[in-house]
Write an enzyme that holds these catalytic residues in place. Structure first.
Site, short mmCIF file in Angstrom:
data_model
loop_
_atom_site.label_atom_id
_atom_site.label_comp_id
_atom_site.label_asym_id
_atom_site.label_seq_id
_atom_site.Cartn_x
_atom_site.Cartn_y
_atom_site.Cartn_z
N ASP A 5 -4.34 3.85 2.86
CA ASP A 5 -5.66 3.47 2.84
C ASP A 5 -6.13 1.89 3.00
O ASP A 5 -6.76 1.03 2.97
CB ASP A 5 -6.10 3.73 1.24
CG ASP A 5 -5.93 2.79 0.32
OD1 ASP A 5 -5.05 2.50 0.59
OD2 ASP A 5 -6.73 2.88 -1.15
N ASP A 7 -1.55 -1.61 -4.30
CA ASP A 7 -1.83 -0.42 -5.25
C ASP A 7 -0.88 -0.53 -6.40
O ASP A 7 0.35 -1.06 -6.27
CB ASP A 7 -1.80 0.91 -4.79
CG ASP A 7 -1.27 2.02 -3.88
OD1 ASP A 7 -0.18 1.75 -3.80
OD2 ASP A 7 -1.97 1.82 -2.83
N ASP A 54 0.77 -1.42 0.19
CA ASP A 54 0.30 -0.22 0.14
C ASP A 54 0.96 0.54 -0.02
O ASP A 54 1.69 1.40 0.24
CB ASP A 54 -0.58 -0.25 1.05
CG ASP A 54 -1.48 1.32 1.09
OD1 ASP A 54 -2.38 1.94 0.71
OD2 ASP A 54 -1.79 1.59 2.35
N HIS A 70 -2.36 -17.44 -5.72
CA HIS A 70 -3.38 -16.62 -4.69
C HIS A 70 -5.02 -17.52 -4.81
O HIS A 70 -6.04 -16.90 -3.88
CB HIS A 70 -4.03 -15.61 -5.73
CG HIS A 70 -4.32 -15.53 -6.81
ND1 HIS A 70 -4.05 -16.11 -7.73
CD2 HIS A 70 -6.01 -15.47 -7.49
CE1 HIS A 70 -4.45 -16.52 -8.58
NE2 HIS A 70 -6.21 -16.09 -8.67
N ASP A 71 -4.88 -18.52 -5.70
CA ASP A 71 -6.39 -19.35 -5.29
C ASP A 71 -6.34 -20.38 -4.15
O ASP A 71 -6.59 -21.73 -3.63
CB ASP A 71 -6.66 -19.68 -6.14
CG ASP A 71 -7.48 -19.44 -6.68
OD1 ASP A 71 -7.42 -17.63 -6.38
OD2 ASP A 71 -7.25 -19.22 -8.03
N GLU A 76 -4.41 -21.03 -17.32
CA GLU A 76 -5.73 -21.43 -16.73
C GLU A 76 -6.31 -22.56 -16.99
O GLU A 76 -7.41 -22.05 -17.29
CB GLU A 76 -5.81 -20.44 -15.13
CG GLU A 76 -5.94 -21.04 -14.29
CD GLU A 76 -7.76 -20.51 -13.30
OE1 GLU A 76 -7.89 -20.59 -12.10
OE2 GLU A 76 -7.96 -19.80 -13.51
C1 GLC Z 1 -9.66 -18.68 -11.19
C2 GLC Z 1 -8.83 -17.38 -10.39
C3 GLC Z 1 -9.36 -16.96 -9.24
C4 GLC Z 1 -10.62 -17.07 -9.51
C5 GLC Z 1 -12.55 -17.28 -10.79
C6 GLC Z 1 -12.70 -16.78 -11.28
O1 GLC Z 1 -9.24 -19.39 -11.03
O2 GLC Z 1 -7.39 -17.48 -10.39
O3 GLC Z 1 -9.38 -17.05 -8.38
O4 GLC Z 1 -11.80 -16.83 -8.97
O5 GLC Z 1 -10.65 -18.05 -11.90
O6 GLC Z 1 -12.44 -15.82 -12.14
CA CA Z 2 -3.45 2.31 -1.52
#
Ligand code: GLC
Ligand code: CA
Length: 557
Positions: A25, A29, A21, A326-327, A254
């Site tokens: 906030d 970013d 950040d 991130h998943d 993906e």
């Molecule tokens: C992919 C992304 C995930 C998202 C999903 C729907 O799996 O990595 O974070 O929620 O697609 O877009």
């Molecule tokens: Ca910020």
């Protein structure tokens, strides 16, 4: 094998909301990312993949795009992203953006138009089914719990949403939609980016008729009817021909639910579709039936089998190598030991990712050995999938403690806690309380501490990356596995011309005996890397818990 920059690169994945950040906030970013470019260059990353930064109501943290040609105000402006691209390029870093075109936000102007009437020009941008309220068009379950269909009273129609109801699926059968995607790609490529990570890209073609999954009661995952669908290759090849091929870029799709054989249809060098895909077979080693919440104990032997299978069977294609994003939960918490052997196991897993054949991906904080988080109450979670799962299970009468245990292990929020930069307040991520909880272990696990410690996970990653750049065998060498039946060791060689890299990984927390096979004789062998500080070559040894021992030499013929 063709030489390509994206094969030689190491990709660093940034989740902008949690990276840095800059304006107090509590939300990461783009200027924050710019302020950390030196850190990323020092690590040795070549490519930065930004999770979505487009305008979005953030039902799914940017994976619900309301304007593909603008930036989410919390993250900055188009001028900020232009500056990021420029500054990154100056430092030799490339920028890859997420492309989310299986679905949009329901607040995207296309959808706002589409739901106005059946004869609106945008209606056919989405997937609709006439129907009666309460009688679902089929039995598909959304990935975020509940049905994959939402009813619009005014139209007397359902629309399809494989993800949340605020993420309606686009209708790729409509040529206009395909043209829009081409133009979005061109817009960003002309701004100077170096490629795309294509979100859920193997979902874009659905089986006509949208059949129910047969023989099942209740809602079920209908993936056989919308993943790797009948026209997906036609669409991707079309996108390549219409725009992607005009640029020297990298693309990574993906694609859950693929075998190596299916994967090769996307990435085969003669296909004209994508450069790489993310496959997820190894992300299912601790669950059954392909359901992420159907947990079973981790089986690292299975992990090794899967990694090895993809090494052997992606002939003519290229692997992407990752153990978290991130998943997913944090790599060290899931596949290693985030307690006693955190450093050792994080480095051992990293050694695997950076010595197998393919392009390694580092997810922010992985290079510090950041760990999972276990929050007490569901109210503290942010991820829509986690929250929906909790309520769905509660409704089904499951004990809340059992649900929370699953969430602690598997929630996507494990990977979304703010980046741990220092032991200062809020981990140096922000001057105010961040949008999502900082992992309390930031006092001991943080970038500043590790940059000052030559023995840290950070420096180990830095070394792995530097070695990759000096040794083409790591990128282009052939793969061969040894001791396939061992439940403790993962052992393999990589060979290019007369150079050989030999890798021993102890996957377990106990000692393991290991010896380089007699059939392999090396001239002038030396230690390539060791997470236990070994400096002299030895043919046979007792590997310590989670030890990684890699040697390099010339093959004696
Ligand atoms: C992919 C992304 C995930 C998202 C999903 C729907 O799996 O990595 O974070 O929620 O697609 O877009
Ligand atoms: Ca910020």
């Amino acid at each position: 094998m063709e030489k390509k920059w994206w094969k030689e690169s190491v990709v660093y994945q940034i989740y902008p909301k949690s990276f840095q950040d800059s304006n107090g906030d509590g939300i990461g970013d783009i200027p924050g990312i710019i302020s950390r470019l030196d850190y990323l260059a020092e690590l040795g990353a070549d490519v930065l993949w930004l999770c979505p930064v487009y305008s979005s109501p953030n039902d799914d943290n940017g994976y619900d795009v309301s304007n593909y040609r603008d930036i989410m105000p919390e993250f900055g402006t188009l001028a900020d992203i232009d500056l990021l691209i420029k500054k990154a390029h100056e430092k030799g870093l490339k920028i890859v953006m997420d492309l989310i075109v299986n679905h949009t936000s329901d607040e995207n102007p296309w959808f706002i138009e589409a739901r106005k009437s059946k004869d609106n020009p945008y209606h056919d941008y989405y997937i609709w089914k006439d129907g009666e309220k309460g009688v679902l068009p089929n039995n598909w379950e959304s990935h975020f719990s509940g049905p994959a269909w939402e009813y619009v009273d005014e139209l007397g129609q359902y629309y399809l949403h494989i993800f949340s109801k605020k993420q309606p699926d686009l209708n790729w059968e409509n040529e206009k939609v395909r043209k829009e995607v081409v133009e979005i790609c061109r817009f960003w490529l002309e701004r100077g980016i170096d490629g795309f990570r294509m979100d859920t890209i193997n979902f874009i073609s659905k089986v006509p008729g949208f059949p129910s999954v047969p023989g099942k009661s209740g809602l079920v995952r209908g993936h056989d009817f919308y993943m790797n669908g009948p026209r997906v290759h036609e669409y991707l090849h079309g996108l390549y021909e219409s725009v992607l091929k005009d640029y020297d870029i990298m693309t990574v799709g993906e694609t859950p639910n693929v075998t190596p054989q299916i994967a090769l249809q996307y990435v085969g060098e003669d296909r004209g579709e994508l450069n790489m895909i993310f496959q997820f077979e190894h992300m299912l080693v601790d669950s059954y039936d392909g359901g992420k919440w159907n947990l079973i104990p981790m089986d690292l032997f299975r992990l090794k089998e899967i990694m090895s299978k993809w090494q052997k069977e992606m002939d003519g294609g290229w692997n992407s190598l990752f153990l978290n994003n991130h998943d997913q939960p944090r790599m060290v918490s899931r596949f290693g030991d985030d307690g006693k052997f955190r450093r050792e196991s994080a480095c051992m897993l990293a050694t695997m990712l950076h010595t197998l054949k393919g392009t390694p991906y580092i997810y922010q904080g992985e290079e510090l050995g950041m760990t999972n988080i276990a929050l007490d109450s569901i109210d503290q979670y942010q991820d829509i999938q986690t929250i929906n799962f909790y309520h769905d299970q509660l409704e089904k009468g499951i004990d809340p403690e059992k649900i929370m245990a699953k969430i602690h292990y598997r929630s996507r929020d494990n990977g979304r806690t703010p980046m741990q930069w220092s032991d200062e307040e809020n981990a140096g991520f922000s001057s105010v309380t961040p949008w999502f909880g900082v992992n309390p272990n930031y006092k001991t696990i943080n970038a500043r501490q590790q940059m000052n410690d030559s023995n840290s996970i950070f420096h180990y990653y830095q070394k792995l990356i530097a070695l990759r750049k000096k040794n083409p065998v790591v990128v282009y060498g052939d793969y061969k596995e040894y001791f396939e039946d061992s439940h403790q060791l993962y052992a393999y060689s990589r060979t290019l011309d007369d150079t050989c890299l030999f890798v021993f990984l102890n996957l377990t927390g106990s000692d393991a005996d290991a010896a380089i096979p007699e059939s392999l004789q090396l001239e002038d062998p030396s230690v390539y890397i060791s997470n236990y500080g070994r400096e002299t070559f030895t043919r046979s040894l007792k590997l310590a818990p989670y030890e990684a021992y890699v040697v390099i030499g010339k093959i004696r013929s």
